[in-house]
Design an enzyme around this catalytic site. Sequence first.
Site, mmCIF file in Angstrom:
data_model
loop_
_atom_site.group_PDB
_atom_site.id
_atom_site.type_symbol
_atom_site.label_atom_id
_atom_site.label_comp_id
_atom_site.label_asym_id
_atom_site.label_seq_id
_atom_site.Cartn_x
_atom_site.Cartn_y
_atom_site.Cartn_z
ATOM 1 N N GLU A 87 43.100 40.238 33.051
ATOM 2 C CA GLU A 87 43.292 41.652 33.366
ATOM 3 C C GLU A 87 43.262 42.380 32.035
ATOM 4 O OE1 GLU A 87 45.200 44.852 33.038
ATOM 5 O OE2 GLU A 87 46.932 43.947 34.042
ATOM 6 N N CYS A 131 49.298 49.162 32.442
ATOM 7 C CA CYS A 131 47.867 48.998 32.641
ATOM 8 C C CYS A 131 47.346 49.909 33.750
ATOM 9 C CB CYS A 131 47.533 47.537 32.960
ATOM 10 S SG CYS A 131 48.641 46.789 34.158
#
Length: 503
Positions: A263, A300
């Site tokens: 990720e 994020c």
Amino acid sequence: MTYTPHGRHLVAGEWISTQPTFHSEPAHGDAFAFSVGNVDLVNSAAEAAEEAFWSYGYSSRETRAALLEAIADEIEARGVHITAIGTSETGLPAARLEGERGRTTGQLRLFASHIRKGDYLDRRHDQALPDRIPMPRPDIRLMQRPLGPVAVFGASNFPLAFSTMGGDTAAALAAGCPVVVKGHSAHPGTSEIVAEAAQAAIRKNRIHPGVFSLIQGGRRDVGTALVTHPLIKAVGFTGSLAGGRALFDLCASRNEPIPFFGELGSVNPMFILPAAAKARGAEIARGWASSLTMGAGQFCTNPGIAVVLASEADTFAETARIALSEVGPQVMLTDGMARAYREGGVRIAAGPGVRAVLTFSCDLRNATPNLFRVCAADWLSNHELAEEVFGPLGLIVTVASPDEMVAVAKSFAGQLTATLHLDEADTQLARRLLPILERKAGRVLANGYPTGVEVCDAMVHGGPYPASTNFGATSVGTLSIRRFLRPVAYQNIPEALLCEDVG
């Protein structure tokens, strides 16, 4: 009684010291020395994980569920000390660390419940048809089986929920895969105390000690050795695009390529549609400012881009400016992140056509919000404006028409999230945007803000590259267990040889 880190690695149940050492860089409080990992430790941990797999990989679902719950209990028993050292190392407030600890233990217990149900096994059975013409059919059963030892890289921005015993580790252990964790140097003491909790649970449940190891610190050679070790069968990673891509390439270039579930970052665009902007643009702008600055923008899922019609942009920008100007300096997780945030703000400000709405100078490890705006034409001509700046920086992209908003939507690379703010009158435009956004993002929201990821069955935390390296995977939610499983078909295998899970 205050917890004092001992600074060692945990490998197959043993705490090991190595030379050289590095010192933590806490936001406040004492710094401590920690051993630096090396290639020999990686070999030892991987070999122990492989040995553990022969028992743990074939253990019952109840055995694994009980281990996950025991780890959660041990983490909670150390809660006060985890919060104390976590706040010292990261500068995060105690309430944030306590909430993240709850999410961490909740994930462990969620996976325990999930594997007990057995649905994740995706069991299928085509019974034999011996009399079928022209050819008989054999008896075929299918079930998901664990891959083998997994490497997990701790994240910088979530010292608990995405690190030592975070979602990647919980999913892998639930699947039946031993785990070797490379701890993040931003919070080594937090990693150590969580590893102690894991070790205590492993011992209490009489699990092979090679099922979990923690290697602290380490330079690139440690990460390289971990992802290229022939006994490691998959990698979980949360971090930067550059670092993740380098590891991804190493995994792909191995003699036996393995999956890399990285990720890597996202700007998480929001699209404020015309009717919604006219009716409640100021309200949306205030909500955006709050989401943008949550945790100093170090999520994020931080919504760094807002796309709005030029006719509504002045009110939207001014409301956001006022809201952001009331946010004081926030401590960032590391000195390096603060430096990168400052450099990112300079890069955005230098973009052609970019206008500053709100700028502050950032001092040392502190961050204050920055807000810029740019028209769609300049945005579309400069792809660097779509690169993530990790911190509380927002960019308003103004569009002249719905068609230009659609063009901006198409310009984005892969994202973790994309958001539509809409009212009923915006339905037609939303219908044009939704097919685009679902191709761009793993999670599409309406009338909300993407910071805050629910840990549940239906969640997707992933997306097309560069948001993640595997668009078919998620790192949050029970579906994430599928990353560490592979299907095996059993043809005409006698019942006596099949484990009870095959059914």
